[in-house]
Design an enzyme around this catalytic site. Structure first.
Site, PDB file in Angstrom:
ATOM      1  N   ASP A 138      43.423   3.910 -28.036  1.00  0.00           N
ATOM      2  CA  ASP A 138      42.653   4.919 -27.320  1.00  0.00           C
ATOM      3  C   ASP A 138      41.241   4.973 -27.880  1.00  0.00           C
ATOM      4  O   ASP A 138      41.045   5.204 -29.082  1.00  0.00           O
ATOM      5  CB  ASP A 138      43.322   6.291 -27.502  1.00  0.00           C
ATOM      6  N   TYR A 142      33.112   8.139 -28.683  1.00  0.00           N
ATOM      7  CA  TYR A 142      33.541   7.900 -30.078  1.00  0.00           C
ATOM      8  C   TYR A 142      32.721   6.791 -30.759  1.00  0.00           C
ATOM      9  O   TYR A 142      32.759   6.669 -31.976  1.00  0.00           O
ATOM     10  CB  TYR A 142      35.012   7.470 -30.165  1.00  0.00           C
ATOM     11  N   LYS A 151      37.131   6.353 -21.951  1.00  0.00           N
ATOM     12  CA  LYS A 151      36.858   7.607 -21.229  1.00  0.00           C
ATOM     13  C   LYS A 151      35.382   7.753 -20.860  1.00  0.00           C
ATOM     14  O   LYS A 151      34.498   7.366 -21.633  1.00  0.00           O
ATOM     15  CB  LYS A 151      37.278   8.806 -22.089  1.00  0.00           C
TER      16      LYS A 151
HETATM   17  P1  NDP Z   1      45.798  13.329 -35.018  1.00  0.00           P
HETATM   18  O1  NDP Z   1      46.605  14.488 -34.593  1.00  0.00           O
HETATM   19  O2  NDP Z   1      46.206  11.970 -34.592  1.00  0.00           O
HETATM   20  O3  NDP Z   1      45.691  13.404 -36.608  1.00  0.00           O
HETATM   21  C1  NDP Z   1      44.911  12.505 -37.316  1.00  0.00           C
HETATM   22  C2  NDP Z   1      44.862  12.937 -38.776  1.00  0.00           C
HETATM   23  O4  NDP Z   1      46.174  12.884 -39.334  1.00  0.00           O
HETATM   24  C3  NDP Z   1      43.987  12.032 -39.581  1.00  0.00           C
HETATM   25  O5  NDP Z   1      43.321  12.832 -40.526  1.00  0.00           O
HETATM   26  C4  NDP Z   1      44.981  11.086 -40.264  1.00  0.00           C
HETATM   27  O6  NDP Z   1      44.466  10.650 -41.505  1.00  0.00           O
HETATM   28  C5  NDP Z   1      46.179  11.976 -40.438  1.00  0.00           C
HETATM   29  N1  NDP Z   1      47.466  11.258 -40.354  1.00  0.00           N
HETATM   30  C6  NDP Z   1      47.803  10.253 -39.526  1.00  0.00           C
HETATM   31  N2  NDP Z   1      49.085   9.881 -39.709  1.00  0.00           N
HETATM   32  C7  NDP Z   1      49.578  10.673 -40.697  1.00  0.00           C
HETATM   33  C8  NDP Z   1      50.838  10.763 -41.336  1.00  0.00           C
HETATM   34  N3  NDP Z   1      51.848   9.969 -41.009  1.00  0.00           N
HETATM   35  N4  NDP Z   1      50.968  11.680 -42.314  1.00  0.00           N
HETATM   36  C9  NDP Z   1      49.947  12.493 -42.674  1.00  0.00           C
HETATM   37  N5  NDP Z   1      48.733  12.456 -42.093  1.00  0.00           N
HETATM   38  C10 NDP Z   1      48.545  11.556 -41.106  1.00  0.00           C
HETATM   39  O7  NDP Z   1      44.282  13.636 -34.605  1.00  0.00           O
HETATM   40  P2  NDP Z   1      43.196  13.246 -33.532  1.00  0.00           P
HETATM   41  O8  NDP Z   1      42.568  14.517 -33.119  1.00  0.00           O
HETATM   42  O9  NDP Z   1      42.362  12.160 -34.064  1.00  0.00           O
HETATM   43  O10 NDP Z   1      43.981  12.696 -32.255  1.00  0.00           O
HETATM   44  C11 NDP Z   1      44.355  11.352 -32.107  1.00  0.00           C
HETATM   45  C12 NDP Z   1      43.494  10.622 -31.101  1.00  0.00           C
HETATM   46  O11 NDP Z   1      43.464  11.303 -29.855  1.00  0.00           O
HETATM   47  C13 NDP Z   1      41.997  10.538 -31.459  1.00  0.00           C
HETATM   48  O12 NDP Z   1      41.753   9.652 -32.516  1.00  0.00           O
HETATM   49  C14 NDP Z   1      41.413  10.165 -30.122  1.00  0.00           C
HETATM   50  O13 NDP Z   1      41.622   8.779 -29.855  1.00  0.00           O
HETATM   51  C15 NDP Z   1      42.224  11.052 -29.194  1.00  0.00           C
HETATM   52  N6  NDP Z   1      41.568  12.348 -28.911  1.00  0.00           N
HETATM   53  C16 NDP Z   1      41.234  12.617 -27.592  1.00  0.00           C
HETATM   54  C17 NDP Z   1      40.585  13.782 -27.272  1.00  0.00           C
HETATM   55  C18 NDP Z   1      40.208  14.050 -25.865  1.00  0.00           C
HETATM   56  O14 NDP Z   1      39.404  14.971 -25.612  1.00  0.00           O
HETATM   57  N7  NDP Z   1      40.730  13.299 -24.899  1.00  0.00           N
HETATM   58  C19 NDP Z   1      40.256  14.815 -28.285  1.00  0.00           C
HETATM   59  C20 NDP Z   1      40.735  14.474 -29.631  1.00  0.00           C
HETATM   60  C21 NDP Z   1      41.359  13.296 -29.901  1.00  0.00           C
HETATM   61  P3  NDP Z   1      44.449   9.086 -41.939  1.00  0.00           P
HETATM   62  O15 NDP Z   1      43.582   8.348 -40.985  1.00  0.00           O
HETATM   63  O16 NDP Z   1      43.895   9.153 -43.323  1.00  0.00           O
HETATM   64  O17 NDP Z   1      45.888   8.616 -41.925  1.00  0.00           O
END
Ligand code: NDP
Length: 333
Positions: free
Chosen positions: A59, A64, A94
């Site tokens: 995604d 981004y 998007k």
């Molecule tokens: P997430 O809910 O996916 O959480 C991401 C966070 O969780 C990061 O800090 C990551 O750190 C941590 N993490 C990931 N896996 C684990 C795990 N197994 N245990 C503990 N911590 C973990 O957040 P997002 O808001 O980024 O949502 C995901 C994706 O959705 C975005 O990256 C984007 O592509 C999309 N999105 C779309 C939006 C929209 O308006 N359409 C708005 C927001 C997001 P680390 O990298 O250090 O593992």
């Protein structure tokens, strides 16, 4: 990483068929690439790691800045033989709010495809309207200025999205952050209904009403921030810090992240969790060979609800939210 193990994981990820004719099915768990600050090389390396451990669904978004590093990673993955071709992958991008003008939709998609040129193929699997918010076609800034907000032309923008689909540049088209009211407006104008609505969804923001509406209309729901997000509102992470989810995780011998992703999967919703860490990337795929109990599901259904990603933040604090009614975006609809 041995590709033998990789193939095993990849084969285990279920896929969901989308209503949109010739779209490739969407793998139930994908990888998100919204990361701030943006470090293109980190994104490229994380996508390569993800492909190695079995991810086939990515995604990205114009806003981004990760379209190019994703494209670069895909090209390298093909060169290295991690995947035979780009066709094995499901890629979503998007349309940003400044591009939500009927005459700018197709040029915006062409610009995205140009940024992803290393994808080596001229299409996206899924193109989404990022927000039901229109901003004047000025260079994107965050937050936007209140005087740059404009009324959203739901019919004009959606018909332009349909043209992208007809030209074969987007195998499926959809929306993101749309409530039932916004979807009503799109459906009233649509010849091709949206295949997907990507929204904030996790055990702490369950979107029951919206899910019911989308099921009735045949719109697939995809979850962003499935792990509670990246502290987007500065109040921490209500999913990863949930005592209820921690208790379930302990009892099942899983992590809280896995419990959240498993719950989302059991709702028939696909998710795109962001991790740039190899171990957590792997962990987030290991949710398909076990299930929650009825008692777990009951406990999760009783978690107090809280939305984190609020469209109002797209505009300066002192500004009016004039493009859509802010209340519409932040209720469970
Ligand atoms: P997430 O809910 O996916 O959480 C991401 C966070 O969780 C990061 O800090 C990551 O750190 C941590 N993490 C990931 N896996 C684990 C795990 N197994 N245990 C503990 N911590 C973990 O957040 P997002 O808001 O980024 O949502 C995901 C994706 O959705 C975005 O990256 C984007 O592509 C999309 N999105 C779309 C939006 C929209 O308006 N359409 C708005 C927001 C997001 P680390 O990298 O250090 O593992």
């Amino acid at each position: 990483m041995a590709s033998k193990g990789t193939a095993t994981v990849a084969a285990a990820v279920p896929e969901v068929a989308l209503r949109s004719g010739n779209a490739r099915p969407m793998p139930a768990v994908g990888m998100g690439t919204a990361a701030f600050p943006l470090v293109p090389e980190a994104t490229k390396n994380a996508v390569l790691a993800a492909i190695e451990v079995g991810y086939r669904h990515f995604d990205t978004a114009y806003m981004y800045g990760t379209e190019k590093p994703l494209g670069d990673a895909v090209a390298e993955a093909v060169r290295r033989g991690l995947v035979a071709s780009r066709q094995e992958l499901f890629v979503t991008s998007k349309l940003w709010c400044t591009q939500c003008h009927p005459d700018l939709v197709l040029p915006a998609l062409r610009q995205t495809l140009q940024a992803c040129r290393n994808l080596q193929i001229e299409y996206l699997d899924l193109y989404l309207i990022h927000w039901p918010i229109c901003i004047k076609p000025v260079p994107p800034s965050f937050p936007a200025k209140k005087e740059d907000a404009m009324p959203f032309d739901f019919e004009g923008v959606w018909l332009a999205m349909e043209e992208c689909h007809r030209l074969g540049l987007a195998k499926a088209i959809g929306v993101s952050n749309f409530t039932t009211k916004h979807l009503d407006k799109v459906l009233a104008a649509a010849t091709i209904p949206p295949a997907v609505n990507q929204v904030e969804l996790n055990p702490v923001w369950q979107q029951r009403t919206l899910r019911g509406y989308c099921a009735e209309k045949g719109i697939h729901v995809a979850a962003y921030s499935p792990l509670g997000g990246q502290n987007w509102d500065g109040t921490g992470n209500a999913v990863l810090e949930s005592d209820v989810l921690a208790g379930i995780a302990k009892a099942r011998g899983k992590t809280i992240a896995q419990v959240s992703l498993r719950w989302i999967y059991e709702q028939g919703v696909t998710s795109i969790a962001k991790s740039y860490n190899m171990e957590r990337l792997k962990q987030n795929l290991e949710i398909f060979d076990w299930e929650l109990t009825d008692e777990d599901r009951l406990k999760i259904s009783q978690i107090p609800q809280k939305k984190v990603v609020k469209g109002t933040d797209l505009f300066s604090r002192e500004g009016e939210f004039t493009s859509v009614d802010a209340a519409d975006l932040n209720v469970e609809e």
